[in-house]
Structure formats: structure tokens, C-alpha cells
Design a protein around this motif. Structure first.
Motif, PDB file in Angstrom:
ATOM      1  N   SER A 177       7.602 -11.512   0.424  1.00 48.69           N
ATOM      2  CA  SER A 177       7.665 -12.286   1.673  1.00 48.69           C
ATOM      3  C   SER A 177       6.293 -12.483   2.298  1.00 48.69           C
ATOM      4  O   SER A 177       6.139 -13.270   3.231  1.00 48.69           O
ATOM      5  N   GLY A 178       5.301 -11.735   1.813  1.00 49.36           N
ATOM      6  CA  GLY A 178       3.959 -11.834   2.376  1.00 49.36           C
ATOM      7  C   GLY A 178       3.730 -10.938   3.579  1.00 49.36           C
ATOM      8  O   GLY A 178       2.773 -11.154   4.336  1.00 49.36           O
ATOM      9  N   ALA A 179       4.572  -9.932   3.760  1.00 53.80           N
ATOM     10  CA  ALA A 179       4.422  -9.033   4.904  1.00 53.80           C
ATOM     11  C   ALA A 179       3.074  -8.323   4.870  1.00 53.80           C
ATOM     12  O   ALA A 179       2.594  -7.918   3.809  1.00 53.80           O
ATOM     13  N   GLU A 180       2.478  -8.163   6.049  1.00 56.24           N
ATOM     14  CA  GLU A 180       1.194  -7.491   6.172  1.00 56.24           C
ATOM     15  C   GLU A 180       1.352  -6.008   6.503  1.00 56.24           C
ATOM     16  O   GLU A 180       0.413  -5.227   6.363  1.00 56.24           O
ATOM     17  N   ALA A 181       2.520  -5.632   6.992  1.00 56.71           N
ATOM     18  CA  ALA A 181       2.811  -4.249   7.357  1.00 56.71           C
ATOM     19  C   ALA A 181       4.315  -4.053   7.267  1.00 56.71           C
ATOM     20  O   ALA A 181       5.080  -5.011   7.378  1.00 56.71           O
ATOM     21  N   VAL A 182       4.724  -2.807   7.076  1.00 61.62           N
ATOM     22  CA  VAL A 182       6.151  -2.525   6.955  1.00 61.62           C
ATOM     23  C   VAL A 182       6.526  -1.365   7.875  1.00 61.62           C
ATOM     24  O   VAL A 182       5.779  -0.394   8.007  1.00 61.62           O
ATOM     25  N   VAL A 183       7.678  -1.501   8.542  1.00 54.39           N
ATOM     26  CA  VAL A 183       8.193  -0.437   9.395  1.00 54.39           C
ATOM     27  C   VAL A 183       9.605  -0.085   8.941  1.00 54.39           C
ATOM     28  O   VAL A 183      10.441  -0.973   8.743  1.00 54.39           O
ATOM     29  N   TRP A 184       9.845   1.199   8.765  1.00 54.85           N
ATOM     30  CA  TRP A 184      11.181   1.708   8.464  1.00 54.85           C
ATOM     31  C   TRP A 184      11.967   1.678   9.761  1.00 54.85           C
ATOM     32  O   TRP A 184      11.719   2.457  10.683  1.00 54.85           O
ATOM     33  N   ALA A 185      12.898   0.721   9.858  1.00 52.16           N
ATOM     34  CA  ALA A 185      13.579   0.410  11.119  1.00 52.16           C
ATOM     35  C   ALA A 185      14.808   1.279  11.315  1.00 52.16           C
ATOM     36  O   ALA A 185      15.937   0.799  11.442  1.00 52.16           O
ATOM     37  N   SER A 186      14.583   2.580  11.352  1.00 52.89           N
ATOM     38  CA  SER A 186      15.649   3.536  11.630  1.00 52.89           C
ATOM     39  C   SER A 186      15.030   4.703  12.367  1.00 52.89           C
ATOM     40  O   SER A 186      14.067   5.303  11.876  1.00 52.89           O
ATOM     41  N   THR A 187      15.567   5.028  13.533  1.00 49.14           N
ATOM     42  CA  THR A 187      15.055   6.195  14.251  1.00 49.14           C
ATOM     43  C   THR A 187      15.544   7.474  13.581  1.00 49.14           C
ATOM     44  O   THR A 187      14.760   8.327  13.182  1.00 49.14           O
ATOM     45  N   GLY A 221       7.936  15.945   8.044  1.00 46.98           N
ATOM     46  CA  GLY A 221       8.679  15.176   7.055  1.00 46.98           C
ATOM     47  C   GLY A 221       8.649  13.686   7.339  1.00 46.98           C
ATOM     48  O   GLY A 221       8.565  12.864   6.403  1.00 46.98           O
ATOM     49  N   ALA A 222       8.712  13.306   8.605  1.00 50.95           N
ATOM     50  CA  ALA A 222       8.665  11.884   8.964  1.00 50.95           C
ATOM     51  C   ALA A 222       7.314  11.274   8.617  1.00 50.95           C
ATOM     52  O   ALA A 222       7.230  10.121   8.168  1.00 50.95           O
ATOM     53  N   ARG A 223       6.250  12.035   8.828  1.00 49.55           N
ATOM     54  CA  ARG A 223       4.921  11.517   8.478  1.00 49.55           C
ATOM     55  C   ARG A 223       4.745  11.418   6.968  1.00 49.55           C
ATOM     56  O   ARG A 223       4.158  10.450   6.471  1.00 49.55           O
ATOM     57  N   GLU A 224       5.288  12.383   6.245  1.00 52.50           N
ATOM     58  CA  GLU A 224       5.219  12.313   4.783  1.00 52.50           C
ATOM     59  C   GLU A 224       6.049  11.141   4.261  1.00 52.50           C
ATOM     60  O   GLU A 224       5.664  10.451   3.302  1.00 52.50           O
ATOM     61  N   GLN A 225       7.193  10.901   4.876  1.00 50.29           N
ATOM     62  CA  GLN A 225       8.039   9.758   4.514  1.00 50.29           C
ATOM     63  C   GLN A 225       7.242   8.461   4.589  1.00 50.29           C
ATOM     64  O   GLN A 225       7.322   7.600   3.697  1.00 50.29           O
ATOM     65  N   ILE A 226       6.450   8.302   5.634  1.00 48.37           N
ATOM     66  CA  ILE A 226       5.700   7.068   5.831  1.00 48.37           C
ATOM     67  C   ILE A 226       4.468   7.017   4.939  1.00 48.37           C
ATOM     68  O   ILE A 226       4.077   5.932   4.477  1.00 48.37           O
ATOM     69  N   ARG A 227       3.846   8.145   4.674  1.00 49.97           N
ATOM     70  CA  ARG A 227       2.747   8.135   3.693  1.00 49.97           C
ATOM     71  C   ARG A 227       3.252   7.651   2.349  1.00 49.97           C
ATOM     72  O   ARG A 227       2.594   6.854   1.659  1.00 49.97           O
ATOM     73  N   SER A 228       4.433   8.117   1.953  1.00 50.78           N
ATOM     74  CA  SER A 228       5.025   7.696   0.682  1.00 50.78           C
ATOM     75  C   SER A 228       5.371   6.212   0.702  1.00 50.78           C
ATOM     76  O   SER A 228       5.126   5.490  -0.271  1.00 50.78           O
ATOM     77  N   LEU A 229       5.923   5.736   1.822  1.00 51.40           N
ATOM     78  CA  LEU A 229       6.281   4.322   1.925  1.00 51.40           C
ATOM     79  C   LEU A 229       5.043   3.439   1.852  1.00 51.40           C
ATOM     80  O   LEU A 229       5.050   2.404   1.178  1.00 51.40           O
ATOM     81  N   ALA A 230       3.969   3.829   2.526  1.00 51.44           N
ATOM     82  CA  ALA A 230       2.739   3.048   2.498  1.00 51.44           C
ATOM     83  C   ALA A 230       2.171   2.969   1.083  1.00 51.44           C
ATOM     84  O   ALA A 230       1.704   1.907   0.643  1.00 51.44           O
ATOM     85  N   ALA A 231       2.225   4.090   0.360  1.00 46.26           N
ATOM     86  CA  ALA A 231       1.717   4.097  -1.014  1.00 46.26           C
ATOM     87  C   ALA A 231       2.564   3.205  -1.906  1.00 46.26           C
ATOM     88  O   ALA A 231       2.041   2.463  -2.752  1.00 46.26           O
ATOM     89  N   THR A 232       3.885   3.245  -1.731  1.00 43.92           N
ATOM     90  CA  THR A 232       4.782   2.419  -2.539  1.00 43.92           C
ATOM     91  C   THR A 232       4.613   0.944  -2.212  1.00 43.92           C
ATOM     92  O   THR A 232       4.596   0.091  -3.111  1.00 43.92           O
ATOM     93  N   ALA A 233       4.484   0.638  -0.934  1.00 42.25           N
ATOM     94  CA  ALA A 233       4.407  -0.761  -0.497  1.00 42.25           C
ATOM     95  C   ALA A 233       3.026  -1.361  -0.670  1.00 42.25           C
ATOM     96  O   ALA A 233       2.878  -2.586  -0.766  1.00 42.25           O
ATOM     97  N   GLY A 234       2.002  -0.512  -0.672  1.00 44.47           N
ATOM     98  CA  GLY A 234       0.642  -1.021  -0.758  1.00 44.47           C
ATOM     99  C   GLY A 234       0.207  -1.749   0.501  1.00 44.47           C
ATOM    100  O   GLY A 234      -0.594  -2.694   0.449  1.00 44.47           O
ATOM    101  N   MET A 235       0.717  -1.299   1.651  1.00 47.42           N
ATOM    102  CA  MET A 235       0.367  -1.921   2.937  1.00 47.42           C
ATOM    103  C   MET A 235       0.560  -0.882   4.036  1.00 47.42           C
ATOM    104  O   MET A 235       1.220   0.140   3.811  1.00 47.42           O
ATOM    105  N   PRO A 236      -0.010  -1.101   5.219  1.00 46.81           N
ATOM    106  CA  PRO A 236       0.214  -0.163   6.318  1.00 46.81           C
ATOM    107  C   PRO A 236       1.704  -0.007   6.608  1.00 46.81           C
ATOM    108  O   PRO A 236       2.466  -0.974   6.545  1.00 46.81           O
ATOM    109  N   ALA A 237       2.116   1.213   6.931  1.00 47.78           N
ATOM    110  CA  ALA A 237       3.535   1.496   7.142  1.00 47.78           C
ATOM    111  C   ALA A 237       3.713   2.441   8.324  1.00 47.78           C
ATOM    112  O   ALA A 237       2.817   3.200   8.688  1.00 47.78           O
ATOM    113  N   SER A 238       4.883   2.385   8.908  1.00 46.49           N
ATOM    114  CA  SER A 238       5.260   3.321   9.963  1.00 46.49           C
ATOM    115  C   SER A 238       6.780   3.335  10.046  1.00 46.49           C
ATOM    116  O   SER A 238       7.463   2.796   9.172  1.00 46.49           O
TER     117      SER A 238
END
Length: 243
Positions: free
Chosen positions: A66-76, A86-103
Motif C-alpha cells: 500500500s506504500g505505508a510509511e509507518a505501521v501501528v498495531w491498532a489494538s490496546t 513485552g509490548a516494546r519487544e512486540q513493536i521492535r519485532s513488528l518494525a523489523a518484519t515490516a521494514g518501517m517505523p512501528a508502534s
């Protein structure tokens, strides 16, 4: 054009996102990819599983296309039930998988509270009290003071998605405490985008809601600032100068 990507579990309050996109009134594109929510119950074990690396990774390729520049896991709850580390590790893993900034929405709440210059917050959640308590623990681990926690006891995201303005106003009233500088309503199943001015008028202070915070967090990652008063105090403040 700034393209923001969101991984959203299942189908409940996702219609907040096109509404928010419209209210931003600028060159912001909001792309939503639905992930498998699993059982969908508001229980700690199922909520943790909802945010597993495999479930998140399944939606990443579509966001890349889709051309997204950043990704956010949209679940509290899919974040904070893993704990602060664990939440910070979750996002480090997501950023590495996505290849873009994540939160994530959970981490976004901590950033948004600081953006408002607040430290003391009250929590009003649709979840059962034990799950709401875990969110409070998460916020405390981030250095915030939680003045009160109210869990409404709903068992599923579908129940939360059925709430309207009257129920949301009641949740704010039940959660708020005199010492709180902001009221936090976690849960991206809650449809809140159309009700933010009413919620803040009821509280007499900033109200941060999950879908509002999620989009703000995506904008933060993309280094964008948008003034959108209909989306509450979070979208009307100048960025705070960090000393």
C-alpha cells in the motif's frame, strides 16, 4: 501524501478510521489491514495471543504494497497484556518484519499523555476489571500516575463496538477522578471519533481514546502534525518542547 498503515484485529470499530481520515482534512491516507483476532474475547490469554508475532506478520506485506510509511498495531489490549517490556519487544519485532517505523496503540497512549503535558490519568475501559487493571499497570510502568481504574465488564469487542455516545459518556463519568489531568478510554473496538468533543466537554479535560490515539501515533511516526479540533485536545496542541 503521507500514507499510514494500521493492523486492526477483526471487525468492530474500524469505521472510525475513514472518519478520522476525513476529519484530518489534509494529505493523509489511512490504510487498514485486518488481522485475525482469534477468539475475540476480553480474556488475558486470548488478548495476548491476538498480538502474537505470527498474527501481526500476516498483515505486513499488504501494508508494504500500500506504500505505508509507518505501521501501528491498532489494538490496546493486544499490546499492554504483554507488559511494558513485552509490548516494546512486540513493536521492535513488528518494525523489523515490516521494514518501517512501528508502534502500537498501547505505546501511543503513553506518548499522547506526555504530548498533553499530563502525568496523572484516569482509565475507563470496556474490559473486565482485571484486564483494565493490566492497562493501569502498563501506564505506571511508563512513569504515569493512575488515579483510578474503571472496567465496564464487557466480554467481547463486539459488545464494545455496539456502544454509542450515551454509553461512552457514562464510561467517562465512571472513570474520571478530580486529580486526573486526562481520561483514557482504551479499546479500538469503541467507536469514539464522532464523540470526542462531547466526551471532553463532559470531562472538562482531555479525553484520549484508542482509535484517536492510534492515528495520532501513526502521524507521530511519520513526523506529521495536523490541527483537527474535532478530534480533541490531542489534535489541537502545539508539540511540547522537551527539555
Amino acid at each position: 501524501m503521507t500514507a499510514l498503515g494500521f493492523l486492526y484485529p477483526g471487525h468492530s470499530g474500524e469505521d472510525d478510521y475513514p472518519r478520522i481520515e476525513q476529519l484530518l482534512g489534509s494529505d493523509i491516507r489511512v490504510d487498514l489491514v485486518h488481522t485475525d483476532p482469534g477468539e475475540g474475547a476480553h480474556r488475558v490469554d486470548t488478548l495476548r495471543d491476538m498480538g502474537s508475532p505470527a498474527r501481526l506478520a500476516a498483515g505486513v506485506e499488504e501494508l508494504r504494497l500500500s506504500g505505508a510509511e509507518a505501521v501501528v498495531w491498532a489494538s490496546t489490549s493486544g499490546g499492554f497484556t504483554h507488559g511494558w517490556d513485552g509490548a516494546r519487544e512486540q513493536i521492535r519485532s513488528l518494525a523489523a518484519t515490516a521494514g518501517m517505523p512501528a508502534s502500537s496503540t498501547s505505546l501511543g497512549f503513553t506518548h499522547a499523555v506526555r504530548e498533553l503535558g499530563a502525568r496523572r490519568v484516569a482509565v475507563g475501559a470496556a474490559y473486565p476489571q482485571d484486564v483494565a487493571g493490566l492497562f493501569a499497570e502498563f501506564l505506571r510502568a511508563a512513569g504515569l500516575e493512575v488515579t483510578g481504574v474503571h472496567g465496564a465488564g464487557l466480554g467481547t469487542a463486539a459488545e464494545a463496538a455496539a456502544w454509542g455516545e450515551a454509553e461512552l459518556l457514562a464510561l467517562v463519568r465512571a472513570a474520571d477522578r478530580p486529580g486526573a489531568e486526562a481520561v483514557l478510554l482504551p479499546g479500538t473496538a469503541l467507536r469514539t471519533a464522532a464523540h470526542l468533543p462531547a466526551l471532553e466537554k463532559e470531562a472538562g479535560k482531555p479525553v484520549l481514546t484508542a482509535n484517536q490515539v492510534t492515528v495520532w501515533e501513526g502521524l507521530r511516526l511519520a513526523d506529521r502534525r495536523v490541527n483537527a479540533p474535532e478530534l480533541g485536545a490531542l489534535f489541537t496542541r502545539e508539540p511540547l518542547v522537551q527539555v
